[in-house]
Design a protein around this motif. Structure first.
Motif, PDB file in Angstrom:
ATOM      1  N   CYS A   1      -1.808 -12.351  12.338  1.00 50.33           N
ATOM      2  CA  CYS A   1      -1.407 -13.780  11.567  1.00 50.33           C
ATOM      3  C   CYS A   1      -2.066 -15.191  11.795  1.00 50.33           C
ATOM      4  O   CYS A   1      -2.905 -15.310  11.962  1.00 50.33           O
ATOM      5  CB  CYS A   1       0.159 -14.558  11.626  1.00 50.33           C
ATOM      6  SG  CYS A   1       1.250 -12.959  11.800  1.00 50.33           S
ATOM      7  N   CYS A   2      -2.519 -15.514  10.317  1.00 48.45           N
ATOM      8  CA  CYS A   2      -2.443 -17.475   9.778  1.00 48.45           C
ATOM      9  C   CYS A   2      -1.485 -18.121  10.315  1.00 48.45           C
ATOM     10  O   CYS A   2      -2.395 -19.075  10.142  1.00 48.45           O
ATOM     11  CB  CYS A   2      -3.540 -17.005   8.710  1.00 48.45           C
ATOM     12  SG  CYS A   2      -4.863 -15.385   8.261  1.00 48.45           S
ATOM     13  N   ASP A   3      -0.688 -17.539  10.415  1.00 48.10           N
ATOM     14  CA  ASP A   3      -0.119 -18.774  10.451  1.00 48.10           C
ATOM     15  C   ASP A   3       1.124 -18.255  11.492  1.00 48.10           C
ATOM     16  O   ASP A   3       1.111 -17.004  11.310  1.00 48.10           O
ATOM     17  CB  ASP A   3       1.396 -18.571   8.662  1.00 48.10           C
ATOM     18  CG  ASP A   3       2.085 -19.606   8.641  1.00 48.10           C
ATOM     19  OD1 ASP A   3       2.271 -20.561   9.564  1.00 48.10           O
ATOM     20  OD2 ASP A   3       2.190 -19.952   7.618  1.00 48.10           O
ATOM     21  N   CYS A   4       1.886 -18.978  11.751  1.00 49.60           N
ATOM     22  CA  CYS A   4       3.094 -18.194  12.437  1.00 49.60           C
ATOM     23  C   CYS A   4       3.606 -17.870  12.320  1.00 49.60           C
ATOM     24  O   CYS A   4       4.633 -17.081  12.829  1.00 49.60           O
ATOM     25  CB  CYS A   4       3.596 -20.092  13.557  1.00 49.60           C
ATOM     26  SG  CYS A   4       2.497 -20.986  14.135  1.00 49.60           S
ATOM     27  N   ALA A   5       4.078 -17.748  11.090  1.00 51.58           N
ATOM     28  CA  ALA A   5       5.911 -17.100  10.499  1.00 51.58           C
ATOM     29  C   ALA A   5       5.016 -16.802   9.169  1.00 51.58           C
ATOM     30  O   ALA A   5       5.977 -17.292   7.968  1.00 51.58           O
ATOM     31  CB  ALA A   5       6.802 -17.681  10.428  1.00 51.58           C
ATOM     32  N   PRO A   6       3.733 -16.012   8.918  1.00 52.05           N
ATOM     33  CA  PRO A   6       3.754 -15.649   7.644  1.00 52.05           C
ATOM     34  C   PRO A   6       5.342 -15.192   6.461  1.00 52.05           C
ATOM     35  O   PRO A   6       5.771 -14.499   6.527  1.00 52.05           O
ATOM     36  CB  PRO A   6       2.390 -14.584   7.968  1.00 52.05           C
ATOM     37  CG  PRO A   6       3.264 -13.946   8.973  1.00 52.05           C
ATOM     38  CD  PRO A   6       3.438 -15.287   9.508  1.00 52.05           C
ATOM     39  N   THR A   7       5.037 -14.974   5.177  1.00 49.37           N
ATOM     40  CA  THR A   7       5.320 -14.900   4.366  1.00 49.37           C
ATOM     41  C   THR A   7       5.381 -13.744   3.205  1.00 49.37           C
ATOM     42  O   THR A   7       5.911 -13.703   2.273  1.00 49.37           O
ATOM     43  CB  THR A   7       7.012 -15.998   3.969  1.00 49.37           C
ATOM     44  OG1 THR A   7       6.480 -16.875   3.236  1.00 49.37           O
ATOM     45  CG2 THR A   7       7.525 -16.542   4.930  1.00 49.37           C
ATOM     46  N   LYS A   8       4.024 -14.131   3.078  1.00 49.38           N
ATOM     47  CA  LYS A   8       3.506 -13.604   1.520  1.00 49.38           C
ATOM     48  C   LYS A   8       2.220 -12.828   2.665  1.00 49.38           C
ATOM     49  O   LYS A   8       1.279 -13.240   3.757  1.00 49.38           O
ATOM     50  CB  LYS A   8       2.911 -14.945   1.055  1.00 49.38           C
ATOM     51  CG  LYS A   8       3.723 -15.512   0.592  1.00 49.38           C
ATOM     52  CD  LYS A   8       2.769 -16.159  -0.436  1.00 49.38           C
ATOM     53  CE  LYS A   8       4.048 -17.286  -1.433  1.00 49.38           C
ATOM     54  NZ  LYS A   8       3.670 -18.093  -2.109  1.00 49.38           N
ATOM     55  N   CYS A   9       1.830 -11.291   1.988  1.00 49.37           N
ATOM     56  CA  CYS A   9      -0.311 -11.021   2.255  1.00 49.37           C
ATOM     57  C   CYS A   9      -0.725 -11.979   3.111  1.00 49.37           C
ATOM     58  O   CYS A   9      -0.737 -11.816   3.411  1.00 49.37           O
ATOM     59  CB  CYS A   9       0.122 -10.007   1.579  1.00 49.37           C
ATOM     60  SG  CYS A   9       0.867  -8.737   0.626  1.00 49.37           S
ATOM     61  N   GLU A  10      -0.597 -12.917   2.241  1.00 48.90           N
ATOM     62  CA  GLU A  10      -1.994 -13.769   2.293  1.00 48.90           C
ATOM     63  C   GLU A  10      -1.646 -14.602   4.087  1.00 48.90           C
ATOM     64  O   GLU A  10      -3.021 -15.094   4.681  1.00 48.90           O
ATOM     65  CB  GLU A  10      -1.932 -15.318   1.396  1.00 48.90           C
ATOM     66  CG  GLU A  10      -2.581 -15.001  -0.172  1.00 48.90           C
ATOM     67  CD  GLU A  10      -1.287 -14.234  -0.731  1.00 48.90           C
ATOM     68  OE1 GLU A  10      -0.062 -14.552  -0.177  1.00 48.90           O
ATOM     69  OE2 GLU A  10      -1.128 -13.439  -1.896  1.00 48.90           O
TER      70      GLU A  10
END
Length: 60
Positions: free
Chosen positions: A39-48
């Motif tokens: 993950c690039c983010d702690c809580a991803p909500t999109k494929c990005e």
């Protein structure tokens, strides 16, 4: 035939990132047995917000 064409192809892992060292160019798949998704983010909500954590620069 270039080096990417000689790699094994894991057809369970489809990939179009030809700059990755593990990319199997002719078949557009990964030559690894398995990959790690990160993950690039702690809580991803999109494929990005996700990435292939097994990526290694070195293709083409």
């Amino acid at each position: 035939m270039n080096n990417n064409d000689k790699r094994t192809c894991n057809t369970s892992i489809r990939c179009s990132v030809d700059t990755c060292a593990y990319h199997s160019g002719a078949q557009n798949c990964c030559s690894l047995e398995s990959i790690k998704v990160g993950c690039c983010d702690c809580a991803p909500t999109k494929c990005e917000g996700t990435e292939c954590a097994s990526f290694k620069l070195g293709g083409r």
